[in-house]
Design a protein around this motif. Structure first.
Motif, PDB file in Angstrom:
ATOM      1  N   HIS A  74     -24.551  -7.654 100.277  1.00  0.00           N
ATOM      2  CA  HIS A  74     -23.854  -8.897  99.916  1.00  0.00           C
ATOM      3  C   HIS A  74     -22.682  -9.120 100.859  1.00  0.00           C
ATOM      4  O   HIS A  74     -21.847  -8.237 101.060  1.00  0.00           O
ATOM      5  N   ILE A  75     -22.628 -10.304 101.433  1.00  0.00           N
ATOM      6  CA  ILE A  75     -21.551 -10.661 102.368  1.00  0.00           C
ATOM      7  C   ILE A  75     -20.785 -11.831 101.775  1.00  0.00           C
ATOM      8  O   ILE A  75     -21.307 -12.946 101.668  1.00  0.00           O
ATOM      9  N   SER A  76     -19.561 -11.582 101.367  1.00  0.00           N
ATOM     10  CA  SER A  76     -18.731 -12.638 100.801  1.00  0.00           C
ATOM     11  C   SER A  76     -18.323 -13.637 101.889  1.00  0.00           C
ATOM     12  O   SER A  76     -18.466 -13.364 103.088  1.00  0.00           O
ATOM     13  N   ARG A  77     -17.824 -14.781 101.482  1.00  0.00           N
ATOM     14  CA  ARG A  77     -17.377 -15.785 102.462  1.00  0.00           C
ATOM     15  C   ARG A  77     -16.291 -15.207 103.360  1.00  0.00           C
ATOM     16  O   ARG A  77     -16.295 -15.425 104.572  1.00  0.00           O
ATOM     17  N   ARG A  78     -15.362 -14.492 102.763  1.00  0.00           N
ATOM     18  CA  ARG A  78     -14.262 -13.914 103.545  1.00  0.00           C
ATOM     19  C   ARG A  78     -14.786 -12.903 104.551  1.00  0.00           C
ATOM     20  O   ARG A  78     -14.365 -12.891 105.718  1.00  0.00           O
ATOM     21  N   LEU A  79     -15.710 -12.037 104.105  1.00  0.00           N
ATOM     22  CA  LEU A  79     -16.258 -11.037 105.015  1.00  0.00           C
ATOM     23  C   LEU A  79     -17.098 -11.701 106.098  1.00  0.00           C
ATOM     24  O   LEU A  79     -17.089 -11.264 107.257  1.00  0.00           O
ATOM     25  N   ARG A  80     -17.805 -12.766 105.752  1.00  0.00           N
ATOM     26  CA  ARG A  80     -18.598 -13.486 106.756  1.00  0.00           C
ATOM     27  C   ARG A  80     -17.701 -14.038 107.859  1.00  0.00           C
ATOM     28  O   ARG A  80     -18.044 -13.990 109.045  1.00  0.00           O
ATOM     29  N   ARG A  81     -16.531 -14.562 107.463  1.00  0.00           N
ATOM     30  CA  ARG A  81     -15.579 -15.064 108.476  1.00  0.00           C
ATOM     31  C   ARG A  81     -15.132 -13.924 109.392  1.00  0.00           C
ATOM     32  O   ARG A  81     -15.040 -14.090 110.614  1.00  0.00           O
ATOM     33  N   THR A  82     -14.862 -12.775 108.799  1.00  0.00           N
ATOM     34  CA  THR A  82     -14.451 -11.622 109.605  1.00  0.00           C
ATOM     35  C   THR A  82     -15.551 -11.206 110.574  1.00  0.00           C
ATOM     36  O   THR A  82     -15.288 -10.936 111.752  1.00  0.00           O
ATOM     37  N   LEU A  83     -16.787 -11.171 110.099  1.00  0.00           N
ATOM     38  CA  LEU A  83     -17.912 -10.828 110.969  1.00  0.00           C
ATOM     39  C   LEU A  83     -18.031 -11.824 112.116  1.00  0.00           C
ATOM     40  O   LEU A  83     -18.251 -11.439 113.277  1.00  0.00           O
ATOM     41  N   ASN A  84     -17.876 -13.101 111.814  1.00  0.00           N
ATOM     42  CA  ASN A  84     -18.019 -14.125 112.845  1.00  0.00           C
ATOM     43  C   ASN A  84     -16.896 -14.067 113.883  1.00  0.00           C
ATOM     44  O   ASN A  84     -17.081 -14.490 115.027  1.00  0.00           O
ATOM     45  N   GLN A  85     -15.744 -13.547 113.482  1.00  0.00           N
ATOM     46  CA  GLN A  85     -14.626 -13.438 114.428  1.00  0.00           C
ATOM     47  C   GLN A  85     -14.797 -12.265 115.386  1.00  0.00           C
ATOM     48  O   GLN A  85     -14.090 -12.188 116.398  1.00  0.00           O
ATOM     49  N   GLU A  86     -15.712 -11.360 115.068  1.00  0.00           N
ATOM     50  CA  GLU A  86     -16.051 -10.236 115.944  1.00  0.00           C
ATOM     51  C   GLU A  86     -14.814  -9.442 116.387  1.00  0.00           C
ATOM     52  O   GLU A  86     -14.612  -9.166 117.562  1.00  0.00           O
ATOM     53  N   HIS A  87     -14.021  -9.058 115.383  1.00  0.00           N
ATOM     54  CA  HIS A  87     -12.828  -8.251 115.666  1.00  0.00           C
ATOM     55  C   HIS A  87     -13.195  -6.839 116.130  1.00  0.00           C
ATOM     56  O   HIS A  87     -12.438  -6.198 116.859  1.00  0.00           O
ATOM     57  N   PHE A  88     -14.346  -6.348 115.664  1.00  0.00           N
ATOM     58  CA  PHE A  88     -14.681  -4.949 115.878  1.00  0.00           C
ATOM     59  C   PHE A  88     -15.966  -4.793 116.693  1.00  0.00           C
ATOM     60  O   PHE A  88     -16.900  -5.566 116.546  1.00  0.00           O
ATOM     61  N   ARG A  89     -15.965  -3.760 117.525  1.00  0.00           N
ATOM     62  CA  ARG A  89     -17.182  -3.365 118.236  1.00  0.00           C
ATOM     63  C   ARG A  89     -17.806  -2.204 117.459  1.00  0.00           C
ATOM     64  O   ARG A  89     -17.122  -1.242 117.112  1.00  0.00           O
TER      65      ARG A  89
END
Length: 237
Positions: A74-89
């Motif tokens: 499950h990917i919440s809206r907030r987590l989806r935004r974080t994934l899309n920002q690609e902060h982490f490798r």
């Protein structure tokens, strides 16, 4: 009180998971050792070690069992935004020692990853059975990770840590997506907590868990090496 079997380090066996106690939930046996052969036998049987520094080795098979079916993450809206920002490798097996040390960092409640446990899983890693997923920030610092054991088409998650907001959640999503791509049946999460449930994990009866294990523990997954197959596009997240 029901007496528990003490395992002899010279004898490689476990009682049936169905013999585990109801209280504390899932406690099955005491003793033995953390040799790679015993650990592999344990995971194949739906059993895992969990004990504190001052305790003997304790072996568990709780009922119910907390698991994640990879395509149910499950990917919440907030987590989806974080994934899309690609902060982490995200990488795989780039720093197993760093991940297990991160998971063992002493918290207020202490840690169950003793030095003995750490060395045991490092031995499994050298044998190609234990693996880590790492999250790195843009400064090249290890800021989150997850490690576990892979046998057949089953992945047994052991622990994860984070040093930056959402790093462990991002790693967890990448683990689920990678396992799904490779055809894994489940990720064992062992014991329920609110964090895992928020990410899509759920509890199933131990009997159901053991049935899934039996059907998938000797299957060959859809990959040859533990490497990150791809970085997931925004559409796939």
């Amino acid at each position: 009180m029901t007496s528990l079997p003490w395992l002899d380090p010279d004898e490689l066996w476990f009682p049936s998971p169905e013999e585990a106690l109801d209280e504390p939930d899932g406690l099955l046996a005491i003793g033995g050792d953390l040799a790679p052969e015993r650990l592999e036998r344990a995971y194949r049987s739906g059993i895992f070690p969990w004990f504190s520094e001052e305790q003997p080795i304790l072996w568990w098979s709780p009922n119910p069992r907390c698991v994640l079916i990879p395509d149910e993450v499950h990917i919440s809206r907030r987590l989806r935004r974080t994934l899309n920002q690609e902060h982490f490798r995200i990488t795989i097996d780039r720093n197993f020692s760093g991940v297990i040390r991160g998971c063992a960092e002493v918290r207020e409640e202490g840690t169950w990853i003793t030095d003995e446990m750490e060395q045991a899983y490092k031995r499994l890693h050298r044998r190609g059975l234990a693996h880590s997923f790492e999250a790195w920030n843009d400064r090249g610092e290890l800021v989150g990770g997850l490690y576990g054991v892979a046998i057949g088409c089953c992945f047994f998650g052991e622990s994860m840590f984070t040093r930056e907001t959402d790093a462990s959640k991002v790693v967890f999503v990448h683990v689920a997506r990678q396992l799904q791509a490779w055809g894994y049946a489940l990720m064992d999460c062992q014991v329920e907590n609110s964090h895992l449930i928020s990410l899509g994990a759920r509890c199933i009866p131990r009997k159901s868990f053991l049935t899934i294990l039996e059907k998938n523990i000797d299957k060959s997954p859809g990959h040859q090496q533990w490497i990150l197959e791809k970085h997931w596009t925004r559409a796939e997240r």
